[in-house]
Structures are given as C-alpha cells and as structure tokens.
Scaffold this active site. Structure first.
Site, PDB file in Angstrom:
ATOM      1  N   TRP A 187       0.848  -1.189   0.000  1.00  0.00           N
ATOM      2  CA  TRP A 187       0.000   0.000   0.000  1.00  0.00           C
ATOM      3  C   TRP A 187       0.896   1.256   0.000  1.00  0.00           C
ATOM      4  O   TRP A 187       1.873   1.332   0.740  1.00  0.00           O
ATOM      5  CB  TRP A 187      -0.916   0.012   1.247  1.00  0.00           C
ATOM      6  CG  TRP A 187      -1.697   1.284   1.307  1.00  0.00           C
ATOM      7  CD1 TRP A 187      -2.884   1.528   0.706  1.00  0.00           C
ATOM      8  CD2 TRP A 187      -1.311   2.495   1.971  1.00  0.00           C
ATOM      9  NE1 TRP A 187      -3.265   2.825   0.926  1.00  0.00           N
ATOM     10  CE2 TRP A 187      -2.325   3.448   1.707  1.00  0.00           C
ATOM     11  CE3 TRP A 187      -0.207   2.887   2.738  1.00  0.00           C
ATOM     12  CZ2 TRP A 187      -2.271   4.754   2.199  1.00  0.00           C
ATOM     13  CZ3 TRP A 187      -0.152   4.186   3.222  1.00  0.00           C
ATOM     14  CH2 TRP A 187      -1.190   5.099   2.954  1.00  0.00           C
ATOM     15  N   ARG A 431      -9.850  -2.675   8.168  1.00  0.00           N
ATOM     16  CA  ARG A 431     -10.415  -1.315   8.125  1.00  0.00           C
ATOM     17  C   ARG A 431     -11.851  -1.329   8.668  1.00  0.00           C
ATOM     18  O   ARG A 431     -12.722  -0.639   8.152  1.00  0.00           O
ATOM     19  CB  ARG A 431     -10.396  -0.756   6.703  1.00  0.00           C
ATOM     20  CG  ARG A 431     -10.249   0.752   6.689  1.00  0.00           C
ATOM     21  CD  ARG A 431     -10.563   1.364   5.334  1.00  0.00           C
ATOM     22  NE  ARG A 431     -10.266   2.784   5.360  1.00  0.00           N
ATOM     23  CZ  ARG A 431     -10.830   3.681   4.561  1.00  0.00           C
ATOM     24  NH1 ARG A 431     -11.717   3.321   3.674  1.00  0.00           N
ATOM     25  NH2 ARG A 431     -10.510   4.945   4.645  1.00  0.00           N
ATOM     26  N   ASP A 466     -14.322   2.050  -5.139  1.00  0.00           N
ATOM     27  CA  ASP A 466     -13.231   1.687  -4.230  1.00  0.00           C
ATOM     28  C   ASP A 466     -13.381   0.259  -3.711  1.00  0.00           C
ATOM     29  O   ASP A 466     -14.463  -0.340  -3.779  1.00  0.00           O
ATOM     30  CB  ASP A 466     -13.191   2.691  -3.069  1.00  0.00           C
ATOM     31  CG  ASP A 466     -11.772   3.019  -2.660  1.00  0.00           C
ATOM     32  OD1 ASP A 466     -10.880   2.187  -2.886  1.00  0.00           O
ATOM     33  OD2 ASP A 466     -11.552   4.113  -2.098  1.00  0.00           O
ATOM     34  N   ASP A 528      -2.585   5.723  -3.241  1.00  0.00           N
ATOM     35  CA  ASP A 528      -2.971   6.696  -2.219  1.00  0.00           C
ATOM     36  C   ASP A 528      -1.797   7.595  -1.867  1.00  0.00           C
ATOM     37  O   ASP A 528      -1.965   8.639  -1.244  1.00  0.00           O
ATOM     38  CB  ASP A 528      -3.434   5.973  -0.943  1.00  0.00           C
ATOM     39  CG  ASP A 528      -4.902   5.581  -1.022  1.00  0.00           C
ATOM     40  OD1 ASP A 528      -5.605   6.083  -1.921  1.00  0.00           O
ATOM     41  OD2 ASP A 528      -5.343   4.783  -0.177  1.00  0.00           O
TER      42      ASP A 528
HETATM   43  C1  GLA Z   1      -9.223   4.585  -0.137  1.00  0.00           C
HETATM   44  C2  GLA Z   1      -8.932   5.371  -1.391  1.00  0.00           C
HETATM   45  C3  GLA Z   1      -8.832   6.844  -1.065  1.00  0.00           C
HETATM   46  C4  GLA Z   1     -10.112   7.309  -0.410  1.00  0.00           C
HETATM   47  C5  GLA Z   1     -10.419   6.443   0.797  1.00  0.00           C
HETATM   48  C6  GLA Z   1     -11.796   6.752   1.361  1.00  0.00           C
HETATM   49  O1  GLA Z   1      -8.154   4.590   0.723  1.00  0.00           O
HETATM   50  O2  GLA Z   1      -7.773   4.914  -2.005  1.00  0.00           O
HETATM   51  O3  GLA Z   1      -8.555   7.592  -2.203  1.00  0.00           O
HETATM   52  O4  GLA Z   1     -11.154   7.244  -1.347  1.00  0.00           O
HETATM   53  O5  GLA Z   1     -10.401   5.066   0.484  1.00  0.00           O
HETATM   54  O6  GLA Z   1     -12.094   5.960   2.449  1.00  0.00           O
END
Ligand code: GLA
Length: 709
Positions: A187, A431, A466, A528
């Site tokens: 990640w 999560r 997502d 991210d």
């Molecule tokens: C993931 C996505 C982020 C955001 C979060 C929201 O981590 O990669 O861009 O949308 O979820 O919870």
C-alpha cells in the site's frame, strides 16, 4: 494473419510471429515467438533420449519438447498448463478453426477488436480416452504486437472432473539467458520495478490476497539481460484478471524456460459436471526487439485501443478535484460548495465527493452498505448537491465502495450472511469492514440496484469505485475465482446502465490496477501515496505496463499528508500532469500564489492533456537507478511533445546532466514553449540530449513542451 501449412501454425501480428507445430504423435509443440520471421518450416527439436526420462507409447519424451499445453505426470514432469484431481491426462491435437475477428470469454473481460484487424485460431486438444477437451485460443492483430491467449476446458467424460490448476497460457523457450522484471509493492508504494536474472528453479509472481493486489501486479517481463529502453528482446505477459493470479517462470534441468500465467493455482479447484466447461482469463503476450520502451508503447497502444472501451475511450479526461485529502469524512454541504466554487474559478472541471456521504459514516467504522445519503451532512441529498455543483459549472462525481459492508450497518444487521465467512470462524476485520459475497445473485442485485439508483436519480458524471481490504475467510477452494466472476457481472451491469459515466477504479490507491478493471473502467487511482517524489517512482514503474490515460494523478498539499515531505507546487503539478490530472487538497486554505499556480496548471493541462493521455510514452531516466526520473510523451504525428524530468535530491558540487530525448522526427526542429520558444533540432535533443536545467534545491522538476516549427 494466421496460416496453417504442413502441420505448422504461423500467426503474424504487426512485427511479430508466433509459430507452433503438430508433431507426428499429435502433440502441439511451440516453435517460436518473437520478431517477425519468414514463414518457413523450422528446424525441429530432435527426439533425443537422455538418461532418466520417461516415454509414452508413441515414443515421445515431452519433457524435452517446448509445448503449448503441457500436462503433468506422464512424459512431462514440469509444471502443466492444466491439471486434474486424481487423473493424469494426455492431450493430442483433434482439430482447429481459424476465423476473422475475436470472440468474448463468457463471464470474463477480454480484449476486443473493432477495426477488423484480428484473426483467431482455436485448437482443440483432446484426451479421447477420458473425454477431456482443452481448447487453446490465440488472437493476433494485424496492427499490434500482442497475442491474446486463453484456454477452455470441457468435461465430456460422463462423470465429475475436478480441475485443480489451470493457467491461461504456457510458453516454452529453448533458452534461459533471460532476466525477469516484475512490479512489486505494498500500500502506498505500488509497482516498484524488481529485476533479476533467471536461475534454475521456479519463480512466481503471484497474489492470494483477493484482488490483483498492491503486492504483485499481474504483469511480468522476460527480457535479454542487457535490454534497455531502446534495444533488446522484451516479452511481457499481462493477465486480464482482477483476482488471485500467478505468473510462474521455471528454468528446468536443461536450462529451458517455461512461462505460465493465469489464475493462482494455490487455493483453486473447480469441479465440472459432465458437459460443463471452464474458461480461463485472457493473457496478453507482447513482444518488442526495441527494448522496454518498444514493448511498453506496443502494450499501451493495445490497452488504449483493444482493452479500454466505450464513451471515454478517446475522450480527454476532466480535471477533477476530490475532497478526500481536503476534508476526509468531515464535511457539510457548505464546505463542499465552497471548494467547488473556488475550483470552478481555477479552471477545474469535475468535483468528486469521496467517502463519508452516506449512512452514519463519520469514521471508517460504520455504514458501508447503507448507500443512502446522510441528510445531516447534505440536506439537499445527492440529487441536490449534484444539481448545485452543476449550477456552479462543474460536473459531479461520487465515491462508492459497493463490495463492502460494515458490521455496524443496517445492511449487515439485515443480512449478516451476505458477508464472506468460512465455517465456524468469525470473519477477520480489516479497516473495520467485511467483504460482501459476490457469488450470491441477491447480493449482486442489491449492489447494482444501490449504485444504479443514484446514477439514475442524480446528475452523476463520474464514479470512484473503491475496494479497501483483502479478502479473507473464503469458504472454499476456488472461491476467489467465483468472487471475481461475480465482480465482473456487477461491473458489466453497472457500466452498461450508465455508459457515459466516467468510472475510476481504486483499491486503497492502486491495489487493483489491472486490465481486468480497465475493460470496464478507463482509469484507476494509481496510489494513495500522492507525494510528488514517491509518485515519480510509482508512475515510472506503472508506465511499463499501463498507459498514462489509465493513471489518476493529483496535486495534494505540502507537506504531504502521508510522507510530510515538502515539495514545490510546480513539482506537484508537473508530476501529476503526467497522468489523469486533478487535485486533492483544501484549496480554500491556499495562499494567492498557490491559487495562481493552480489556475496556470489547469490551463497547461488543457493544452497538453490530449498529448499526455494519448501520446507515445518514452522513459528517459530511471529514478530506481539514479537521482533523476524523466519521461516524455510524443504525439502520434510527432508534432508535439511533453517532457517531465524530476531531480530527487540536490547534490552539492553536482554536475549538469544531459538527458537524451526520444521519439521526435529526425531532421525536424522544435520550439520549447515553456522556455521562451527556444528552438532545438530534434537530432540534438535525441542524440546529444538536453541539459536538465533544474532550479536549485531538492525535489524539483524541469519540463519542456516541444512544438514542431
Ligand atoms: C481509499 C482510497 C482513497 C479514499 C479512501 C476513502 O483509501 O484509495 O482515495 O477514497 O479510500 O475511504
């Protein structure tokens, strides 16, 4: 073009040939894949007998032969393309078909041809005694350097047959002096380039975490040890699949290489009733003798033209602003509108409302599955906020994570059995959420309905899809394959219900960055990690397999949320401009200087985005092996080019460096519109190079926009 002459199949693409032969005993042997060659009988691998070999009744020793569909346990003891529980199987040629065009694979995404350039070969191999039929599919395209392969297993035995491994392709090479490169990560640090020479033994690039994963991308290259960006033989193998996958490379006792790619056989099993068939995902085999650069450009073109489809295929992507790093889940209507109003003034085109708009979701511990609006945050609902954003002059986009459910949600309270769970064990949380069981039709119907209702009711132009955890507690072997088939059913139904909506895939950033997703959604959130410097590595690594039009890249705040690194606004803009451009920060808190820079960047984006998103990509300097990461995009007609170079660290008493550009029109002249229209000859830029004239300091960029004069 495909020809069958003297028991040999000759498949030809733009610059590639793929040759196979049926031997006397009816085995399908591989002969050649690589640079285009004359169509002629090829030297046969002799029927030589070595000590410690086994032979069948036809005298053949398949352990010694390059094969297209090997099975295990008779005269080949290497890893097979397909294996069955409790039985050994010997496949022999039965018949074949050659036809124009390309079919679909039932239930699975695959490449397509809408230009009349594809031809397909189907070869039936059979174990007649046991009633097992394996069909190999090969499609070549006159205008591409990619061969699309998959297999189909049919059980005609009259009884149940269990397949316990099936790859999509097998390719045997008579050599092992290769290196392999794959893209590993985690990640926030996806697709780091990892290269090593082959050695005797087996090496697997695989994932068993549910999706295609942050860890190992389903994309592997096999290449000359000395291959570089411009020269050397490079083969790549890319799986059109978003579940557990494996690419296996074996170098055997006699230094030959076998490549297998497909569904990860670990934890796989599928019982076929008599008459049932099983199709594998598609594998894309691409070759270039012009190094990594040649291979990437061929594959990028294939993905842009033969994978990505629909309304957005050739359309420029809107400049978006996403509220995630600006507000996280803590927003209300006024906050959203204030960002949108300012965004409009700065030239941004789309506002994306991220996580937190539904149920009682203020933190990640609740409400996934409750896809109804939180009126406390958004009193005018999704319909209302979408209308207001449209009135401001922006398009509106919305975040969903439809495959998930929070234990603290109305959905879970009503249907606890809809979450994936194994027998007698409470499912593991990640999560704070669980994964819905997409093998259940009622679950898929629920998801399709929840998303499509919003898309029908409100003016939604974009969806961020997502998927934020691994899949655990899978109830049986082979479950992940069934889940992935269920996922594609949902993707298919939702994207066809809203053909003009722009979908962006996401999975904790780039945890499901694969061409399976790209068959439905033309772009994916790359990572991210939005730190401009780490993005240089992530985007550079991603570029080996995937074109810029598929990579979401945004300018975020400095210091960066995750790394706390401070980088200049220009650097953040330049690096993000090399993909699908956007912003993800609270612009209402910026000073005038930064706002002015944003207004300039959105202008700049409009000027170069067609070129950047759809041009030919050249990597110029590798950040994984130096202090500079540099790339260049050249338009198809070579009239225009965008160059982005990033220097990671300033070095005291450093020295200037020439970076050689690529892909320009030899003999032509170009002006650099970013530097007072300075004129360069293409030859100088390509053969001598250009001094990367970085400003003082760490984390700086030097960009050029070249226009032919
Ligand atoms: C993931 C996505 C982020 C955001 C979060 C929201 O981590 O990669 O861009 O949308 O979820 O919870």
């Amino acid at each position: 073009m495909i020809n069958f002459v003297d028991n040999c199949f000759f498949l030809e693409g733009k610059d590639i040939s793929y040759v196979m032969r049926i031997d006397k005993a009816g085995h399908l042997l591989g002969c050649y894949f690589g640079r285009k060659i004359a169509r002629a009988a090829m030297q046969e691998v002799p029927d030589r007998f070595y000590c410690w070999m086994s032979w069948g009744e036809d005298g053949d020793v398949l352990d010694e032969k390059p094969q297209e569909a090997p099975t295990y346990g008779h005269t080949d003891l290497r890893c097979p393309i397909v294996s069955f529980k409790d039985r050994v199987c010997v496949l022999k040629y039965k018949t074949h078909r050659i036809y124009d065009g390309k079919g679909e694979i039932e239930g699975l995404p695959s490449s397509y041809d809408d230009e009349g350039k594809a031809q397909t070969l189907e070869i039936d191999l059979e174990d007649a005694a046991q009633g097992i039929l394996v069909t190999l599919f090969y499609t070549v395209f006159d205008n591409r350097n990619t061969v699309a392969r998959h297999i189909e297993v049919v059980n005609n035995s009259g009884e149940d047959v269990t397949v316990d491994a099936f790859y999509s392709m097998c390719l045997d090479f008579e050599r092992s002096d290769f290196a392999e490169t794959h893209f590993a990560g985690r990640w926030g640090m996806e697709r780091e380039k990892v290269t090593s020479p082959l050695r005797r033994g087996s090496f697997c690039v695989s994932n068993a975490r549910g999706g295609s994963g942050h860890f190992m991308n389903p994309f592997v290259m096999l290449h000359d040890c000395g291959a570089n960006e411009r020269s050397g033989d490079v083969y790549s193998f890319m799986l059109v699949y978003s579940g557990n996958h494996e690419t296996r490379i074996d170098v055997d006792q006699r230094f030959r290489t076998r490549v297998l790619q497909g569904v990860n056989p670990f934890d796989f099993e599928k019982t076929l009733k008599s008459g049932e068939k099983l199709s594998s995902p598609e594998s894309l085999l691409t070759f270039s003798h012009e190094g990594f650069g040649g291979m990437s450009r061929a594959l990028h073109e294939f993905i842009r033209e033969n994978i990505v489809r629909g309304y957005w295929k050739k359309r420029e992507r809107p400049i978006l602003i996403n509220n995630w790093e600006a507000t996280y889940m803590n927003f209300d209507e006024e906050k959203v509108l204030s960002i949108a109003r300012l965004a409009k003034k700065l030239g941004i085109e789309l506002f994306v409302l991220d996580d937190g708009w539904f149920g009682k979701r203020n933190y990640d511990d609740s409400s996934l599955g409750d896809w109804y609006v939180n009126y406390e945050k958004l009193p005018s609902g999704i319909t209302g906020i979408a209308e207001r954003i449209e009135e401001i002059g922006l398009k509106f986009g919305l975040w969903f994570e439809p495959e998930m459910v929070s234990p603290n949600s109305d959905l879970y309270r009503a249907h606890p059995d809809w979450a994936i769970h194994a027998k007698k064990i409470a499912p593991a949380l990640s999560r704070n959420q669980l994964v819905l069981d997409l093998t259940k039709k009622e679950v898929r119907d629920f998801i399709v309905d929840a998303v499509v209702t919003h898309l029908k009711e409100a003016k939604i132009s974009y969806v961020k899809w997502d998927y934020n955890r691994y899949i655990t507690d899978m109830p049986y072997k082979g479950y992940n394959f069934d889940y992935t088939i269920g996922l594609y059913d949902i993707f298919d139904r939702i994207t066809s219900a809203a053909p003009e909506v722009l979908f962006e895939g996401c999975s904790g950033g780039g945890g499901r960055f694969d061409v399976g997703v790209l068959c439905y959604m033309p772009q994916i959130w790359t990572s991210d990690n939005t730190d401009a410097i780490e993005r240089v590595y992530i985007q550079y690594g991603t570029s080996f397999g995937y074109p810029t039009s598929t990579m979401g890249s945004h300018v975020t705040a400095s210091p960066n949320e995750y790394t706390k690194r401070q980088t200049p606004m220009k650097t953040r803009g330049d690096v993000a401009l090399s993909g699908n451009f956007g912003y993800e920060l609270d612009i209402t808190k910026l000073n005038d200087e930064d706002l002015k820079a944003i207004a300039q960047q959105t202008e700049q984006c409009r000027e170069v985005r067609r070129l950047v998103e759809f041009g030919d990509f050249y990597r110029l300097a590798d950040p994984f092996s130096g202090n500079i990461g540099a790339w260049q995009v050249v338009s198809g007609d070579k009239k225009e080019s965008f160059v982005c170079m990033t220097r990671i660290m300033f070095q005291s008493n450093g020295y200037y460096q020439f970076i050689r550009l690529d892909g320009l029109k030899k003999g032509a002249f170009y002006k650099d519109t970013y530097h007072e229209d300075r004129i360069y000859s293409a030859d100088e830029l390509m053969y001598r190079g250009v001094i990367a004239d970085f400003p003082h300091g760490d984390f700086v960029t030097y960009t050029m926009r070249l226009v032919e004069v």
